[in-house]
Design a protein around this motif. Sequence first.
Motif, PDB file in Angstrom:
ATOM      1  N   ARG A 211      -2.256 -30.588 -17.821  1.00 37.35           N
ATOM      2  CA  ARG A 211      -1.661 -31.001 -16.539  1.00 37.35           C
ATOM      3  C   ARG A 211      -2.470 -32.081 -15.844  1.00 37.35           C
ATOM      4  NH1 ARG A 211      -1.158 -25.468 -15.920  1.00 37.35           N
ATOM      5  NH2 ARG A 211      -2.984 -25.416 -14.572  1.00 37.35           N
TER       6      ARG A 211
ATOM      7  N   ARG B 263      -5.514 -20.598 -23.722  1.00 40.30           N
ATOM      8  CA  ARG B 263      -4.259 -21.237 -23.286  1.00 40.30           C
ATOM      9  C   ARG B 263      -4.270 -21.643 -21.813  1.00 40.30           C
ATOM     10  NH1 ARG B 263       1.521 -20.898 -25.512  1.00 40.30           N
ATOM     11  NH2 ARG B 263       2.608 -22.083 -23.933  1.00 40.30           N
TER      12      ARG B 263
ATOM     13  N   HIS C   9       1.902 -26.999 -28.734  1.00 42.36           N
ATOM     14  CA  HIS C   9       2.312 -26.850 -27.334  1.00 42.36           C
ATOM     15  C   HIS C   9       1.609 -27.899 -26.460  1.00 42.36           C
ATOM     16  CE1 HIS C   9       3.020 -24.906 -23.453  1.00 42.36           C
ATOM     17  NE2 HIS C   9       1.720 -24.962 -23.249  1.00 42.36           N
ATOM     18  N   CYS C  10       0.305 -28.016 -26.630  1.00 39.77           N
ATOM     19  CA  CYS C  10      -0.471 -28.980 -25.833  1.00 39.77           C
ATOM     20  C   CYS C  10      -0.034 -30.413 -26.121  1.00 39.77           C
ATOM     21  CB  CYS C  10      -1.970 -28.827 -26.116  1.00 39.77           C
ATOM     22  SG  CYS C  10      -2.668 -27.294 -25.494  1.00 39.77           S
TER      23      CYS C  10
ATOM     24  N   ASP D 187      -3.915 -25.487 -20.802  1.00 43.77           N
ATOM     25  CA  ASP D 187      -2.768 -25.876 -19.978  1.00 43.77           C
ATOM     26  C   ASP D 187      -3.225 -26.659 -18.745  1.00 43.77           C
ATOM     27  OD1 ASP D 187      -0.719 -24.904 -21.573  1.00 43.77           O
ATOM     28  OD2 ASP D 187      -0.520 -23.009 -20.482  1.00 43.77           O
TER      29      ASP D 187
ATOM     30  N   ARG E 220       3.381 -31.138 -24.518  1.00 41.18           N
ATOM     31  CA  ARG E 220       3.327 -31.248 -23.053  1.00 41.18           C
ATOM     32  C   ARG E 220       2.613 -32.518 -22.618  1.00 41.18           C
ATOM     33  NH1 ARG E 220       2.093 -26.297 -19.930  1.00 41.18           N
ATOM     34  NH2 ARG E 220       2.583 -27.739 -18.269  1.00 41.18           N
TER      35      ARG E 220
END
Length: 129
Positions: free
Chosen positions: A45, A37, A70-71, A41, A74
């Motif tokens: 970004r 993770r 989640h990825c 993450d 985002r």
Amino acid sequence: MQLIPRHDPHLVVRSTGGLTVAVLHGELDLVLVRHLRPELDALVRESDALTVDIRRLTFCDATGLGLLAHCAGRVRTRGARWRLICDQPWILRLIRLTALGELLSPEAAAAGDQPAVRPSEPGVTSPVS
């Protein structure tokens, strides 16, 4: 092309400009999700376009799908491009059953995509396409 040095047999990353390709290997379960993770993450970004190739996964549970969702969320929130490469019927079925198809948007590898490769030596990534 920039190869990102790593010592992780479960994640191979290649980055060229703003395009990043992350290839996952092994069993994407709670243990591996906790390990990967922070790495994913950071890629989310920093990438203008993130491709996650999961063709080399041998297992994926709900926590693994949660990490991918989640990825994807985002990446899209940032306005970047998301791409999930998956050709395994059992994972595609899991995505469909969990109603994550629209978010994850799995696709088969393009004709020019090479199969993902494992790092040939520890600490060095190999190109994946």
